[in-house]
Design a protein around this motif. Structure first.
Motif, PDB file in Angstrom:
ATOM      1  N   THR A 122       0.819  -1.204  -0.140  1.00 49.70           N
ATOM      2  CA  THR A 122       0.161  -0.027  -0.091  1.00 49.70           C
ATOM      3  C   THR A 122       0.935   1.288  -0.279  1.00 49.70           C
ATOM      4  O   THR A 122       0.458   2.040  -0.510  1.00 49.70           O
ATOM      5  CB  THR A 122      -0.828   0.063   1.129  1.00 49.70           C
ATOM      6  OG1 THR A 122      -1.909  -1.102   1.215  1.00 49.70           O
ATOM      7  CG2 THR A 122      -1.693   1.109   1.369  1.00 49.70           C
ATOM      8  N   GLU A 123       1.878   1.319   0.559  1.00 50.62           N
ATOM      9  CA  GLU A 123       2.866   2.255   0.670  1.00 50.62           C
ATOM     10  C   GLU A 123       3.360   2.677  -0.515  1.00 50.62           C
ATOM     11  O   GLU A 123       3.614   3.826  -1.099  1.00 50.62           O
ATOM     12  CB  GLU A 123       3.903   2.081   1.795  1.00 50.62           C
ATOM     13  CG  GLU A 123       3.347   2.185   3.272  1.00 50.62           C
ATOM     14  CD  GLU A 123       2.596   1.009   3.794  1.00 50.62           C
ATOM     15  OE1 GLU A 123       1.986   1.043   4.744  1.00 50.62           O
ATOM     16  OE2 GLU A 123       2.853  -0.144   3.137  1.00 50.62           O
ATOM     17  N   GLU A 124       4.054   1.549  -1.032  1.00 48.69           N
ATOM     18  CA  GLU A 124       4.584   1.711  -2.412  1.00 48.69           C
ATOM     19  C   GLU A 124       3.838   2.438  -3.336  1.00 48.69           C
ATOM     20  O   GLU A 124       3.969   3.265  -4.320  1.00 48.69           O
ATOM     21  CB  GLU A 124       5.264   0.265  -2.919  1.00 48.69           C
ATOM     22  CG  GLU A 124       6.296  -0.125  -1.982  1.00 48.69           C
ATOM     23  CD  GLU A 124       6.650  -1.452  -2.351  1.00 48.69           C
ATOM     24  OE1 GLU A 124       7.383  -2.061  -1.473  1.00 48.69           O
ATOM     25  OE2 GLU A 124       6.006  -2.285  -3.033  1.00 48.69           O
ATOM     26  N   LEU A 125       2.373   1.788  -3.481  1.00 57.12           N
ATOM     27  CA  LEU A 125       1.306   2.301  -4.463  1.00 57.12           C
ATOM     28  C   LEU A 125       1.064   3.874  -4.302  1.00 57.12           C
ATOM     29  O   LEU A 125       0.800   4.398  -5.128  1.00 57.12           O
ATOM     30  CB  LEU A 125       0.149   1.304  -4.530  1.00 57.12           C
ATOM     31  CG  LEU A 125       0.363  -0.031  -4.636  1.00 57.12           C
ATOM     32  CD1 LEU A 125      -1.099  -0.793  -4.694  1.00 57.12           C
ATOM     33  CD2 LEU A 125       0.932  -0.147  -6.247  1.00 57.12           C
ATOM     34  N   ALA A 126       1.023   3.965  -2.894  1.00 56.40           N
ATOM     35  CA  ALA A 126       0.983   5.704  -2.650  1.00 56.40           C
ATOM     36  C   ALA A 126       1.913   6.305  -3.120  1.00 56.40           C
ATOM     37  O   ALA A 126       1.803   7.579  -3.627  1.00 56.40           O
ATOM     38  CB  ALA A 126       0.639   5.768  -1.155  1.00 56.40           C
TER      39      ALA A 126
ATOM     40  N   ALA B 119       3.931   6.117  -5.672  1.00 57.37           N
ATOM     41  CA  ALA B 119       3.743   5.856  -6.987  1.00 57.37           C
ATOM     42  C   ALA B 119       2.649   6.837  -7.592  1.00 57.37           C
ATOM     43  O   ALA B 119       2.837   7.822  -8.553  1.00 57.37           O
ATOM     44  CB  ALA B 119       3.397   4.320  -7.681  1.00 57.37           C
ATOM     45  N   ASP B 120       1.471   6.835  -6.796  1.00 59.11           N
ATOM     46  CA  ASP B 120       0.367   7.915  -6.998  1.00 59.11           C
ATOM     47  C   ASP B 120       0.794   9.094  -6.853  1.00 59.11           C
ATOM     48  O   ASP B 120       0.752   9.953  -7.681  1.00 59.11           O
ATOM     49  CB  ASP B 120      -0.568   7.551  -6.144  1.00 59.11           C
ATOM     50  CG  ASP B 120      -1.447   6.192  -6.462  1.00 59.11           C
ATOM     51  OD1 ASP B 120      -1.229   5.815  -7.712  1.00 59.11           O
ATOM     52  OD2 ASP B 120      -2.185   5.699  -5.743  1.00 59.11           O
ATOM     53  N   GLN B 121       1.847   9.420  -5.838  1.00 59.81           N
ATOM     54  CA  GLN B 121       2.118  10.855  -5.441  1.00 59.81           C
ATOM     55  C   GLN B 121       3.082  11.273  -6.792  1.00 59.81           C
ATOM     56  O   GLN B 121       2.992  12.214  -7.211  1.00 59.81           O
ATOM     57  CB  GLN B 121       2.911  10.831  -4.289  1.00 59.81           C
ATOM     58  CG  GLN B 121       2.041  10.890  -3.077  1.00 59.81           C
ATOM     59  CD  GLN B 121       2.911  10.995  -1.756  1.00 59.81           C
ATOM     60  OE1 GLN B 121       3.788  10.244  -1.543  1.00 59.81           O
ATOM     61  NE2 GLN B 121       2.454  11.403  -0.946  1.00 59.81           N
ATOM     62  N   LEU B 122       3.925  10.387  -7.233  1.00 61.77           N
ATOM     63  CA  LEU B 122       4.918  10.664  -8.337  1.00 61.77           C
ATOM     64  C   LEU B 122       4.079  10.779  -9.645  1.00 61.77           C
ATOM     65  O   LEU B 122       4.457  11.835 -10.273  1.00 61.77           O
ATOM     66  CB  LEU B 122       5.896   9.372  -8.663  1.00 61.77           C
ATOM     67  CG  LEU B 122       7.062   9.505  -7.676  1.00 61.77           C
ATOM     68  CD1 LEU B 122       7.927   8.144  -8.112  1.00 61.77           C
ATOM     69  CD2 LEU B 122       8.100  10.697  -7.993  1.00 61.77           C
ATOM     70  N   SER B 123       3.071  10.082  -9.917  1.00 63.17           N
ATOM     71  CA  SER B 123       2.259  10.284 -10.854  1.00 63.17           C
ATOM     72  C   SER B 123       1.543  11.428 -11.194  1.00 63.17           C
ATOM     73  O   SER B 123       1.524  12.059 -12.243  1.00 63.17           O
ATOM     74  CB  SER B 123       1.152   9.203 -11.090  1.00 63.17           C
ATOM     75  OG  SER B 123       0.525   9.235 -12.212  1.00 63.17           O
TER      76      SER B 123
ATOM     77  N   THR C 171       8.826  -0.429 -13.527  1.00 58.55           N
ATOM     78  CA  THR C 171       9.753  -0.012 -12.695  1.00 58.55           C
ATOM     79  C   THR C 171       9.555   1.669 -12.049  1.00 58.55           C
ATOM     80  O   THR C 171       9.961   2.066 -11.055  1.00 58.55           O
ATOM     81  CB  THR C 171      11.273   0.080 -13.175  1.00 58.55           C
ATOM     82  OG1 THR C 171      11.378  -1.071 -13.990  1.00 58.55           O
ATOM     83  CG2 THR C 171      12.318   0.079 -12.078  1.00 58.55           C
ATOM     84  N   TRP C 172       8.589   2.204 -12.649  1.00 59.85           N
ATOM     85  CA  TRP C 172       8.021   3.340 -12.230  1.00 59.85           C
ATOM     86  C   TRP C 172       6.658   3.470 -12.620  1.00 59.85           C
ATOM     87  O   TRP C 172       6.082   2.926 -13.421  1.00 59.85           O
ATOM     88  CB  TRP C 172       8.777   4.381 -12.753  1.00 59.85           C
ATOM     89  CG  TRP C 172       9.084   4.441 -14.414  1.00 59.85           C
ATOM     90  CD1 TRP C 172       8.196   4.511 -15.335  1.00 59.85           C
ATOM     91  CD2 TRP C 172      10.522   4.063 -14.794  1.00 59.85           C
ATOM     92  NE1 TRP C 172       9.252   4.327 -16.588  1.00 59.85           N
ATOM     93  CE2 TRP C 172      10.411   4.076 -16.132  1.00 59.85           C
ATOM     94  CE3 TRP C 172      11.805   3.927 -14.011  1.00 59.85           C
ATOM     95  CZ2 TRP C 172      11.405   3.543 -16.977  1.00 59.85           C
ATOM     96  CZ3 TRP C 172      12.812   3.601 -14.966  1.00 59.85           C
ATOM     97  CH2 TRP C 172      12.836   3.665 -16.386  1.00 59.85           C
TER      98      TRP C 172
ATOM     99  N   LYS D 219      -8.781  -1.249 -14.249  1.00 60.55           N
ATOM    100  CA  LYS D 219      -8.930  -2.217 -13.150  1.00 60.55           C
ATOM    101  C   LYS D 219      -7.962  -2.022 -12.285  1.00 60.55           C
ATOM    102  O   LYS D 219      -8.059  -2.294 -10.930  1.00 60.55           O
ATOM    103  CB  LYS D 219      -8.850  -3.675 -13.854  1.00 60.55           C
ATOM    104  CG  LYS D 219      -9.085  -4.693 -12.514  1.00 60.55           C
ATOM    105  CD  LYS D 219      -8.956  -6.127 -13.483  1.00 60.55           C
ATOM    106  CE  LYS D 219      -9.276  -7.236 -12.329  1.00 60.55           C
ATOM    107  NZ  LYS D 219      -9.252  -8.401 -12.993  1.00 60.55           N
ATOM    108  N   ALA D 220      -6.894  -1.606 -12.509  1.00 61.18           N
ATOM    109  CA  ALA D 220      -5.656  -1.369 -11.564  1.00 61.18           C
ATOM    110  C   ALA D 220      -5.809  -0.532 -10.595  1.00 61.18           C
ATOM    111  O   ALA D 220      -5.625  -0.514  -9.275  1.00 61.18           O
ATOM    112  CB  ALA D 220      -4.170  -0.901 -12.313  1.00 61.18           C
ATOM    113  N   GLY D 221      -6.607   0.863 -10.925  1.00 61.74           N
ATOM    114  CA  GLY D 221      -7.139   1.588  -9.848  1.00 61.74           C
ATOM    115  C   GLY D 221      -5.815   2.485  -9.256  1.00 61.74           C
ATOM    116  O   GLY D 221      -6.317   3.317  -8.566  1.00 61.74           O
ATOM    117  N   HIS D 222      -4.700   2.470  -9.559  1.00 61.77           N
ATOM    118  CA  HIS D 222      -3.356   3.254  -9.077  1.00 61.77           C
ATOM    119  C   HIS D 222      -2.574   3.430 -10.326  1.00 61.77           C
ATOM    120  O   HIS D 222      -2.737   2.953 -11.373  1.00 61.77           O
ATOM    121  CB  HIS D 222      -2.951   2.449  -7.993  1.00 61.77           C
ATOM    122  CG  HIS D 222      -2.735   1.234  -8.187  1.00 61.77           C
ATOM    123  ND1 HIS D 222      -1.414   0.583  -8.900  1.00 61.77           N
ATOM    124  CD2 HIS D 222      -3.172  -0.039  -7.647  1.00 61.77           C
ATOM    125  CE1 HIS D 222      -1.636  -0.505  -8.984  1.00 61.77           C
ATOM    126  NE2 HIS D 222      -2.585  -1.133  -8.151  1.00 61.77           N
ATOM    127  N   ALA D 223      -1.448   4.101  -9.859  1.00 55.92           N
ATOM    128  CA  ALA D 223      -0.440   4.579 -11.035  1.00 55.92           C
ATOM    129  C   ALA D 223       0.358   3.544 -11.479  1.00 55.92           C
ATOM    130  O   ALA D 223       0.889   3.606 -12.400  1.00 55.92           O
ATOM    131  CB  ALA D 223       0.175   5.928 -10.667  1.00 55.92           C
TER     132      ALA D 223
END
Length: 367
Positions: free
Chosen positions: A211-215, A217-221, A292-293, A251-255
């Motif tokens: 969850t932390e990694e996805l968050a 990535a979303d911030q970077l996006s 990777t990003w 479907k992914a729902g995140h970055a």
């Protein structure tokens, strides 16, 4: 790049030792992947002809097996030398090297109408000769990058650019020195190897993220434009494929693209360049992308770098190693797969390899 390849080599080595399977795995250190073209210098010396197959990967925003061709590329620096003079008091005594650079650039602009629509020519003035406009500039340098879909075409296009440099020097009564920087070939695809890679990618899945990694990535996006683009090389060329990619993104729902894209083996062309192309002209070659990003993240960006220091980047490198190692194991234990790849390679490379690097060139860095 290096860590993932190293992981793959270690995995294959362990497999060969544990199972007593005959075969050899070779890990190549390839510095200067961009701006150095190490693999192309190795190809000039025929290094890759000794391999049955070569497998590699590249960090990306998607999990996919790469297909299609890329642009070949030749980099050359032109150093013009003129005669300094006072621009007001003695302009007739001066011979401007900067004029020569500007005239060369103008000449190349006119060349653009008469080259392939897949060709590219880029330039950067690396030395404008000085800061004072009241001096006829005695020196100036420009760095050129000539690209074309096929390396043989790039070599011929480079000759035309050289002639324009000669013309610019003639018009300004200056001289110039040409310094070869690097060159690399277009990529030869191999569908047989791509299928082997895809089967193993399917079986191994894709990296999972917390969850932390996805968050993160979303911030970077949120820091760059284009984060809504569709992933995968096939999305640019096939509408049905693009719709599949869109559904997976939704479907992914995140970055992060934490899914494996479908195998695409249609016509594809990447206008960028890679020295993997030179390898692919000397032995069957295939490569994968591992996410990777975040989606749509621009290449060579600080966002790329920031992911490389996180578990997102670490997981990607290790997963690339697993997929490459598993595919290599199949090639070592199923000779029919390798024979199919070799037969396709022979068909696609019947024209033979044109090396873009002169015999006397040595690796250098542009000034």
């Amino acid at each position: 790049l290096g860590a993932g390849a190293f992981a793959a080599a270690l995995g294959v080595k362990a497999f060969l030792e544990a199972t007593k399977t005959p075969g050899t795995v070779v890990l190549y250190g390839c510095p200067g992947e961009e701006g150095g073209a190490a693999k192309a210098f190795m190809a000039r010396d025929g290094l890759w002809y000794g391999l049955d197959a070569a497998l590699t990967w590249h960090p990306n925003d998607a999990n996919e097996v790469l297909t299609g061709s890329s642009n070949s590329c030749i980099q050359t620096q032109y150093h013009f030398t003129g005669v300094a003079a006072h621009a007001a008091g003695d302009p007739d005594r001066g011979r401007s090297a900067l004029d020569a650079v500007e005239l060369m650039n103008v000449g190349v602009q006119f060349l653009r109408e008469h080259m392939s629509d897949k060709a590219r020519i880029h330039y950067a003035i690396t030395d404008a000769g000085g800061r004072s406009p009241n001096v006829v500039q005695p020196r100036a340098s420009v760095l050129y990058m000539v690209r074309s879909n096929h390396v043989a075409e790039a070599v011929e296009l480079q000759k035309r650019v050289d002639k324009i440099a000669e013309g610019a020097a003639l018009m300004t009564e200056t001289t110039f020195e040409k310094k070869f920087i690097d060159g690399l070939a277009d990529t030869v695809t191999n569908h047989a190897l791509e299928r082997v890679l895809y089967q193993n990618f399917q079986e191994l899945g894709v990296p999972s993220h917390t969850t932390e990694e996805l968050a993160y990535a979303d911030q970077l996006s949120a820091t760059y434009p284009g984060n809504d683009r569709l992933p995968g090389v096939g999305s640019q060329y096939d509408l049905d494929y693009a719709e599949q990619a869109r559904a997976l993104r939704t479907k992914a729902g995140h970055a992060m693209n934490d899914f494996l894209l479908p195998l695409y083996q249609g016509d594809a062309f990447e206008p960028g360049s890679t020295d993997v192309g030179d390898v692919s002209w000397q032995c069957p070659t295939a490569q994968i992308h591992v996410a990777t990003w975040p989606n749509g993240c621009p290449g060579h960006s600080w966002q790329n770098v920031s992911c490389g220091r996180t578990d997102i980047g670490h997981k990607a490198a290790l997963h690339a190693g697993k997929v490459l190692a598993a595919a290599a194991m199949d090639l070592l234990t199923q000779p029919a797969l390798l024979e199919e790849a070799k037969a396709e390679f022979q068909r696609r490379t019947v024209a033979g390899y044109t090396c873009p690097i002169p015999a006397d060139a040595v690796p250098v860095v542009a000034d």
